[in-house]
Motif scaffolding. Structure first.
Motif, PDB file in Angstrom:
ATOM      1  N   ILE A  69     -44.553 -15.526 -30.717  1.00 58.62           N
ATOM      2  CA  ILE A  69     -43.515 -16.377 -30.116  1.00 58.62           C
ATOM      3  C   ILE A  69     -44.191 -17.253 -29.065  1.00 58.62           C
ATOM      4  N   ALA A  70     -44.127 -18.555 -29.248  1.00 62.86           N
ATOM      5  CA  ALA A  70     -44.800 -19.454 -28.317  1.00 62.86           C
ATOM      6  C   ALA A  70     -44.105 -20.812 -28.282  1.00 62.86           C
ATOM      7  N   VAL A  71     -44.014 -21.363 -27.083  1.00 61.40           N
ATOM      8  CA  VAL A  71     -43.496 -22.722 -26.890  1.00 61.40           C
ATOM      9  C   VAL A  71     -44.537 -23.503 -26.096  1.00 61.40           C
ATOM     10  N   ASP A  72     -44.905 -24.657 -26.608  1.00 66.71           N
ATOM     11  CA  ASP A  72     -45.914 -25.487 -25.947  1.00 66.71           C
ATOM     12  C   ASP A  72     -45.537 -25.698 -24.475  1.00 66.71           C
ATOM     13  N   GLN A  76     -41.687 -26.258 -22.555  1.00 70.66           N
ATOM     14  CA  GLN A  76     -41.057 -25.028 -22.041  1.00 70.66           C
ATOM     15  C   GLN A  76     -39.906 -25.354 -21.086  1.00 70.66           C
ATOM     16  N   GLY A  77     -39.053 -24.372 -20.890  1.00 70.07           N
ATOM     17  CA  GLY A  77     -37.942 -24.509 -19.943  1.00 70.07           C
ATOM     18  C   GLY A  77     -36.775 -25.300 -20.481  1.00 70.07           C
ATOM     19  N   LEU A  80     -36.068 -23.577 -25.900  1.00 69.33           N
ATOM     20  CA  LEU A  80     -36.590 -23.523 -27.271  1.00 69.33           C
ATOM     21  C   LEU A  80     -36.896 -22.100 -27.721  1.00 69.33           C
ATOM     22  N   SER A  81     -37.285 -21.229 -26.793  1.00 70.65           N
ATOM     23  CA  SER A  81     -37.565 -19.850 -27.211  1.00 70.65           C
ATOM     24  C   SER A  81     -36.283 -19.180 -27.712  1.00 70.65           C
ATOM     25  N   ARG A  82     -35.149 -19.547 -27.141  1.00 70.00           N
ATOM     26  CA  ARG A  82     -33.874 -18.996 -27.640  1.00 70.00           C
ATOM     27  C   ARG A  82     -33.624 -19.483 -29.072  1.00 70.00           C
ATOM     28  N   VAL A  83     -33.932 -20.755 -29.352  1.00 75.75           N
ATOM     29  CA  VAL A  83     -33.760 -21.285 -30.716  1.00 75.75           C
ATOM     30  C   VAL A  83     -34.623 -20.490 -31.693  1.00 75.75           C
ATOM     31  N   ILE A  84     -35.862 -20.230 -31.298  1.00 79.13           N
ATOM     32  CA  ILE A  84     -36.776 -19.459 -32.155  1.00 79.13           C
ATOM     33  C   ILE A  84     -36.227 -18.053 -32.364  1.00 79.13           C
ATOM     34  N   LEU A 110     -37.158 -12.354 -22.259  1.00 81.89           N
ATOM     35  CA  LEU A 110     -36.895 -13.116 -23.485  1.00 81.89           C
ATOM     36  C   LEU A 110     -36.176 -12.257 -24.522  1.00 81.89           C
ATOM     37  N   TYR A 111     -36.417 -10.959 -24.514  1.00 82.10           N
ATOM     38  CA  TYR A 111     -35.956 -10.087 -25.589  1.00 82.10           C
ATOM     39  C   TYR A 111     -34.764  -9.213 -25.217  1.00 82.10           C
ATOM     40  N   HIS A 112     -34.586  -8.945 -23.922  1.00 81.28           N
ATOM     41  CA  HIS A 112     -33.452  -8.099 -23.520  1.00 81.28           C
ATOM     42  C   HIS A 112     -32.142  -8.651 -24.042  1.00 81.28           C
ATOM     43  N   LYS A 113     -31.978  -9.971 -23.964  1.00 81.14           N
ATOM     44  CA  LYS A 113     -30.689 -10.566 -24.331  1.00 81.14           C
ATOM     45  C   LYS A 113     -30.388 -10.447 -25.819  1.00 81.14           C
ATOM     46  N   PHE A 114     -31.423 -10.135 -26.615  1.00 87.03           N
ATOM     47  CA  PHE A 114     -31.214  -9.945 -28.050  1.00 87.03           C
ATOM     48  C   PHE A 114     -31.119  -8.458 -28.410  1.00 87.03           C
ATOM     49  N   GLY A 115     -31.020  -7.616 -27.387  1.00 86.59           N
ATOM     50  CA  GLY A 115     -30.774  -6.195 -27.628  1.00 86.59           C
ATOM     51  C   GLY A 115     -32.003  -5.305 -27.587  1.00 86.59           C
TER      52      GLY A 115
END
Ligand SMILES: CC(C)(COP(=O)(O)OP(=O)(O)OC[C@H]1O[C@@H](n2cnc3c(N)ncnc32)[C@H](O)[C@@H]1OP(=O)(O)O)[C@@H](O)C(=O)NCCC(=O)NCCS
Length: 129
Positions: A69-72, A76-77, A80-84, A110-115
């Motif tokens: 998982i990476a955003v240039d 960033q900010g 886009l990481s949420r879209v991914i 980044l991951y807590h919100k997805f469970g």
């Protein structure tokens, strides 16, 4: 910034360059050339054709891992990481409920919100070679 999402792997050069640009470890290009086509699922984000984000799922369907998982930095900010991650979670939802889904979180927010949660019954380990 108009972003185009595609469920494909990036090129080897793009993949290796973006990992380095965001501060992830360098990957061997020859190994990446063999590995990328074996992805279970991949997502790329492009702005005017340039790769600005990526993410992959690897594994065999029983055990899968979310990786790369990476955003240039320049992009960033902007969420886009949420879209991914939303795209990856839609893929995860197609897998059997028994599938074990793992990841190593450099940024746990980044991951807590997805469970995702740190398990209390086991310890993730990695081997530095
Ligand atoms: C981690 C990374 C992918 C985040 O990408 P990004 O597109 O800049 O992140 P976003 O703008 O989508 O922010 C994601 C969310 O986290 C929030 N957030 C951002 N920084 C945060 C922080 N330090 N603490 C808590 N939440 C934070 C944002 O507000 C946003 O919330 P939302 O989805 O509810 O709107 C990017 O910084 C990166 O590529 N880092 C280097 C590589 C890396 O660490 N990859 C992960 C390996 S496990």
């Amino acid at each position: 910034m108009e972003i185009a999402l595609a469920e494909v792997v990036p090129t080897v050069d793009e993949f290796c360059s973006l990992r380095i640009a965001v501060g992830l470890s360098a990957m061997d290009p020859a190994a990446a050339a063999e590995a990328l086509p074996r992805s279970l699922h991949a997502v790329t984000l492009r702005s005017e054709g340039t790769l600005v984000g990526m993410g992959r799922v690897v594994g065999d369907g029983l055990h899968v891992q979310i990786v790369d998982i990476a955003v240039d930095p320049a992009a960033q900010g902007q969420g886009l990481s949420r879209v991914i991650m939303e795209n990856i979670m839609a893929f995860i939802a197609t897998l059997p409920e028994s599938t074990l889904v793992n990841l190593f979180a450099d940024v746990d927010w980044l991951y807590h919100k997805f469970g995702f949660a740190v398990p209390d019954h086991t310890t993730g380990m990695t081997l530095h070679r």
